[in-house]
Design a protein around this motif. Sequence first.
Motif, PDB file in Angstrom:
ATOM      1  N   THR A 150      41.113  74.461  50.374  1.00 34.24           N
ATOM      2  CA  THR A 150      41.166  74.411  51.779  1.00 34.24           C
ATOM      3  C   THR A 150      40.294  73.449  53.042  1.00 34.24           C
ATOM      4  N   THR A 151      38.811  73.426  52.387  1.00 33.18           N
ATOM      5  CA  THR A 151      38.374  72.351  53.573  1.00 33.18           C
ATOM      6  C   THR A 151      39.044  70.680  53.415  1.00 33.18           C
ATOM      7  N   VAL A 152      39.128  70.827  51.484  1.00 33.15           N
ATOM      8  CA  VAL A 152      38.935  69.646  51.921  1.00 33.15           C
ATOM      9  C   VAL A 152      40.560  68.509  52.550  1.00 33.15           C
ATOM     10  N   SER A 153      41.792  70.236  51.433  1.00 33.22           N
ATOM     11  CA  SER A 153      43.118  69.664  52.688  1.00 33.22           C
ATOM     12  C   SER A 153      43.182  69.016  54.302  1.00 33.22           C
ATOM     13  N   ALA A 191      42.184  63.464  58.458  1.00 40.37           N
ATOM     14  CA  ALA A 191      42.043  61.315  58.398  1.00 40.37           C
ATOM     15  C   ALA A 191      44.035  60.850  58.884  1.00 40.37           C
ATOM     16  N   VAL A 192      44.366  61.706  58.340  1.00 37.95           N
ATOM     17  CA  VAL A 192      46.276  61.311  58.356  1.00 37.95           C
ATOM     18  C   VAL A 192      46.196  60.809  60.102  1.00 37.95           C
ATOM     19  N   LEU A 199      40.029  67.941  55.466  1.00 34.84           N
ATOM     20  CA  LEU A 199      39.979  66.765  56.128  1.00 34.84           C
ATOM     21  C   LEU A 199      40.520  65.448  56.193  1.00 34.84           C
ATOM     22  N   VAL A 200      41.565  65.736  54.541  1.00 35.00           N
ATOM     23  CA  VAL A 200      42.809  65.195  54.295  1.00 35.00           C
ATOM     24  C   VAL A 200      43.949  64.959  55.414  1.00 35.00           C
ATOM     25  N   THR A 201      43.874  66.058  56.273  1.00 32.78           N
ATOM     26  CA  THR A 201      45.324  66.763  57.415  1.00 32.78           C
ATOM     27  C   THR A 201      43.809  65.437  58.743  1.00 32.78           C
TER      28      THR A 201
END
Length: 549
Positions: A261-264, A270-271, A266-268
């Motif tokens: 969830t944390t990785v998702s 960044a986008v 951070l990706v969001t």
Amino acid sequence: MSSIPAGTDDAPAPRPAEVRSPLSDGQWHRLHPLTPLFRGGLVLVIVAGVVISNLRDRLVEFFLPSVVPGLDPDDVEDFEQNSGDPIDFILANNLLLWALLALLVVVLVLIGIFYLMWRFHTFRITGDDVEVRQGVLFRSHRRAPLDRVQGVNLTRPMIARLFGMAKLEVVGAGLDANVKLEYLSTANAETVRADILRLASGVQLAEADAAAPGRHASAASVVSAGITGLIVGAEDPAAEPESVVHIPVGRLIGSHVLSGTTVSLLVTIAVIVVGAIVGTPWLLFAMIPTAITFAAVWVRSITKSLRYSIAPTASGVRITFGLFTTITETLPPGRVHGVEVSQPLLWRAKGWWAIRVNRLSGRSATDGQADQFATVLPVGTLDDVERVLRLLLPGFDEADWPAVFAHGLLGPVEADPFTNTPRRARLLRPLSWRRNGFVLAEGALLLRRGFVWRKLAIFPLARVQSVGITQGPVDRMLSVANVRAHTILGPVDGSLGIIDRAAALELFADAEAAAVRAAAGDRSHRWAGAPQHPPIAVAAPITAGETEA
């Protein structure tokens, strides 16, 4: 709490030697007098306050001219035009007595409603069932047979804890089959829960030597005990053993930081940042609700796992968790239909694992708390995993434990007992074909999956309903098949794909015969007199290189 005559629907009462609470005598009893308030009355009062606050002008215009004789309509019109404070209007027109009278009527109506709700909400515990009757206009009668009890959960919401109250949930064997006793005093809830589990086990005990604690306590002592419980933890009986697993707060927070969830998130982010830089600055505003939502979910999931404990008891495995709302569930023997030990890639360096189970919770799959009751170890080391598994699988053969740890979780290693995906089909499992396999142990079926996300599922054969085999067109070309162990619905997946066809057929026959033997010899639904859990101790480390958080 008061007793009610049984009436015409008499049922066999438990023998006095089997119960310790006066509420478990087979007679109808009423719940705690504050039950209606905590079951929805508090919400009703809040909603009424909001309505009155927002519609105060309309209420003054509608009620006062018709209720108060001699009230000048011009005064009401002036109030409407100036939108004054109703209190100032009441004081200016000498209407204080009428206002207090109206408030008294509202209070009496609420008390009357709450009294009727409490009066018609009763329960009883017989030698066969736990029953609850409720409703004034629309009556309902729920019954949970003791021989189908899957567990008993004790929940103490934060506000109810301050008043020394708790609610019991008797978990039945079916969808929406649970019977709730909400609310009882904490002392009564503990003793009633012990009586239900004792009756469900078929055990007969001598009458308790010590008398039950007094029912009436001063308000100051009740609130003090509630605040102490909020800080210290669950008020467990003194005889309950200490938890075999202790989760440091730092490890619990770290497990959420190193989650998918944390990785998702951070990706969001960044986008969104890249999109704002490229030419759409308004995308930055999307970060605010996203961050708030994530923070709320993150904090909620952490607080739910705080004060976690798991310990063996005479009635089964006792699991407690929750900071603000504390839930204590007792899982009797033989109620675990599947166990899954998993490790995300980001946890591998720390040597952390999580354990979930398939169990009858009496809740639908869409219920938000269903997954909460399925997690029995939020995060733990390999030693913690061994302690919990030995509690959940007390009948597991000692010679098969290496297949669980050395081969199932950390393997494959030399002399791997698992039957894995054949080399000819490795393109269908390019990363995990060496780990993708099964082994039929004594009393359990083990399914090993995953290279990035390691998983090991253990299914006690006495709980397996059936085993199925499927093949698709590509599977037939490569002479492989997919197997599935069927149990109750839950987070533990019983499927395993891309296994040699001949091995799958052999497993189909062997697992069927082993499951029939295991079910025929299973006596876990009546665990009275069964051997208790041995002391949980982990000997030498199972493998080197595991880190302790």
